[in-house]
Design an enzyme around this catalytic site. Structure first.
Site, PDB file in Angstrom:
ATOM      1  CG  ASP A  75      -1.855   1.207   1.247  1.00 21.04           C
ATOM      2  OD1 ASP A  75      -2.094   1.787   0.173  1.00 21.04           O
ATOM      3  OD2 ASP A  75      -2.333   1.565   2.336  1.00 21.04           O
ATOM      4  CD  GLU A 135      -2.253   2.534 -12.500  1.00 20.70           C
ATOM      5  OE1 GLU A 135      -2.429   3.587 -13.140  1.00 20.70           O
ATOM      6  OE2 GLU A 135      -1.518   1.620 -12.902  1.00 20.70           O
TER       7      GLU A 135
END
EC number: 3.2.1.4
Length: 606
Positions: free
Chosen positions: A574, A583
């Site tokens: 993350d 993404e």
């Protein structure tokens, strides 16, 4: 199982259920920056109070919750205990007790776990799962419409990614922003030049959705995304007719999901060359923008190369849109006919140009979305034109006997043809092979169910499923398995879809709920330019992060997450820089919309 009677209905924690209520201005469960930490701390405190010994790890489950009649499973780390309890968080009383399954290894995570099946519990309330030696699960709810807010949030993510539009605070809340990329002065790139539109010609192609974390607009990816939204509406129309997504178009008689899809469909129509019917592959700048807001992206924009894949994607989507929009002729007068004509013109271009693969020009560095196999796109476009027109010539052109079924993706659209044929099977012409359609749907679904039944985590994912956008792949699996439910009403197919949604919402070895703004531990640092640049602590809500990806990329993820044969399901980071795992894209969000809406419809009795 030993159910314990609950004497009175439990009050619901509405703030927990309605994690992101789009109709009230784009809020999320993490509109308070400390909410994620607070949720985590409360669960940790609960587990610490239940055991004085070191925990083997957290009990993992869907961090949002379940409908009363849904299958409900949690994953328990290896401990010596053999039983579990479900605890009412308000009373600290056990309302259900049961035996754990045998512990076994889930090789994608290199973990030994057991399952706690608490499907028998159907009383509304807020609960945790407790096992001696393990950390309590996160709190979850049992409630009617547990995924309504999530469905709205996932759909509203498309609104947040609109190009050519300002996002007003009335609808976007903390994520209001100025308009970016009007795209009314787009240049024809050399690769797209023709006699009628030479290089440097200015055309107008506004609207559409930003594809992902970047500001490009790509036909092949927006094609499957738009199809999935339109399919959600075709398949579960009553649910979406009653859904207010809190977008500017809300409040009229047109379903919000169609209003949102129209934002992209109008852009797609402008991407077709009216002189020959071919469709440009993408509209972008020459290079990716930095971590800036859309309004700061001021580099020249180009339409780049026509191609067979883009043109067939366009044909398929416009054929679907034509029949959906026809149901709203009073609102979109004449548009259905225009869309069908555009689809047929694109089909003719592809017939004359059957093998034009996209080749990235040397001066263009944005996403390629290249594809060199077109049988699937030809079949998909032919099928959608056949369903819309009833013309058997299109069915013959699809050559369905040679087309397999599989989990769809932007480069593999075979499955979409079978989804549409199955849904419209009652209205097909006599030339359609009904037995073939059913077998393609059911055989794929049965293979997914078999993978679930053999998984220690109880999720139908195997080592090869952890690729770029693996979470989107998981939800596309869920979408495909749900098609078999329409044939048989067998709940095993719904249970498999539920398990895949559970995986994305927390029943996974990273312990994340992979949707921003939803769950106890959502991603906070997605690779999404507005979320990185807007100075708002929380990312834009409702986006599904890409997920574990064992194809190491030249980003920060390759050196910082476990990947490879030993822990493929934990290959996630993350962090903004980990674009290969973190993404977001519209084609991963689209099946999240479809699956949550489908489950709400099924559990609600539609």
């Amino acid at each position: 199982m030993k159910p314990l009677r609950i004497k009175a209905a439990l009050a619901l924690c509405s703030a927990f259920v309605l994690a992101s209520c789009g109709s009230s201005g784009g809020g999320s469960s993490n509109s308070n920056p400390s909410s994620s930490a607070s949720s985590q701390s409360s669960s940790e405190a609960s587990s610490e109070s239940s055991s004085s010994v070191e925990s083997a790890g957290r009990i993992l489950l869907n961090q949002i919750g379940f409908a009363p009649q849904a299958a409900k499973v949690a994953v328990v780390p290896e401990v010596s205990a053999t039983a579990f309890s479900v605890i009412n968080t308000d009373t600290e009383v056990a309302v259900l007790e049961g035996e754990l399954s045998a512990f076994s290894e889930w090789t994608p995570a290199n973990q030994v776990v057991a399952q706690a099946d608490f499907s028998d519990l159907q009383d509304p309330g807020t609960y945790v799962i407790r096992v001696a030696g393990a950390e309590d699960s996160d709190p979850f709810v049992i409630a009617s419409q547990p995924y309504k807010a999530l469905n709205i949030g996932a759909l509203k993510a498309f609104y947040f990614n609109r190009a050519s539009s300002a996002l007003a605070a009335e609808h976007a809340g903390d994520w209001a922003r100025a308009a970016g990329h009007p795209d009314t002065d787009v240049l024809v790139h050399a690769s797209a030049a023709s006699a009628e539109r030479p290089e440097g010609t200015s055309i107008s192609a506004p609207k559409g959705w930003y594809d992902a974390g970047d500001f490009g607009k790509y036909i092949v990816n927006s094609g499957i995304s738009t199809y999935t939204l339109l399919a959600a509406l075709e398949h579960h129309g009553a649910f979406y007719a009653a859904t207010d997504a809190g977008i500017p178009e809300s409040g009229n008689d047109t379903p919000d999901i169609l209003e949102e899809a129209m934002w992209n469909l109008e852009w797609m129509l402008d991407m077709q060359d009216p002189n020959d019917g071919g469709v440009y592959h993408k509209l972008t700048t020459k290079n990716f923008a930095g971590a800036v807001m859309p309004a700061e992206g001021t580099e020249p924009r180009y339409v780049v190369q026509k191609g067979t894949s883009a043109t067939l994607n366009f044909a398929a989507v416009m054929a679907v849109a034509s029949r959906v929009v026809a149901e709203h002729e009073a609102v979109y007068s004449g548009l259905s006919d225009d869309m069908l004509a555009a689809a047929q013109s694109a089909w003719q271009w592809a017939q004359a140009n059957p093998n034009v693969a996209y080749q990235q020009p040397e001066d263009i560095q944005t996403g390629g979305y290249g594809d060199s196999r077109f049988e699937d796109e030809f079949a998909w476009a032919a099928v959608e034109l056949y369903i819309t027109t009833g013309d058997d010539d299109y069915l013959q052109a699809a050559n369905l006997e040679s087309i397999s079924n599989g989990v769809p993706g932007w480069a593999n659209t075979d499955g979409l043809a079978w989804v549409s044929l199955a849904k419209h099977r009652a209205n097909l012409t006599a030339a359609a092979d009904q037995a073939l359609i059913e077998s393609r749907i059911v055989e794929l679904a049965d293979s997914i169910v078999a993978d679930m039944n053999s998984s220690a985590y109880g999720v139908p994912l195997v080592a090869g499923n952890f690729y770029w956008g693996s979470n989107g792949g998981a939800l596309n699996k869920a979408m495909m398995v749900l098609q078999a439910y329409d044939y048989s009403a067998d709940m095993k197919y719904v249970n498999a879809a539920q398990a895949l949604l559970d995986y994305t919402l927390g029943r996974n070895p990273t312990e994340y709920s992979y949707v921003t703004g939803f769950g106890a531990r959502p991603p906070m640092h997605i690779h999404h330019r507005q979320s990185e640049a807007d100075n708002v602590v929380d990312p834009v809500p409702g986006f599904l992060a890409g997920g574990p990806n064992t194809n190491a990329q030249n980003d920060c993820g390759a050196d910082n997450y476990p990947y490879g044969d030993e822990a493929v399901a934990r290959a996630y980071l993350d962090h903004w820089c980990s674009y290969s795992t973190n993404e977001v894209t519209i084609n991963w969000n689209a099946p999240l919309v479809y699956v949550t809406g489908a489950l709400e419809s099924i559990y609600g009795g539609e």
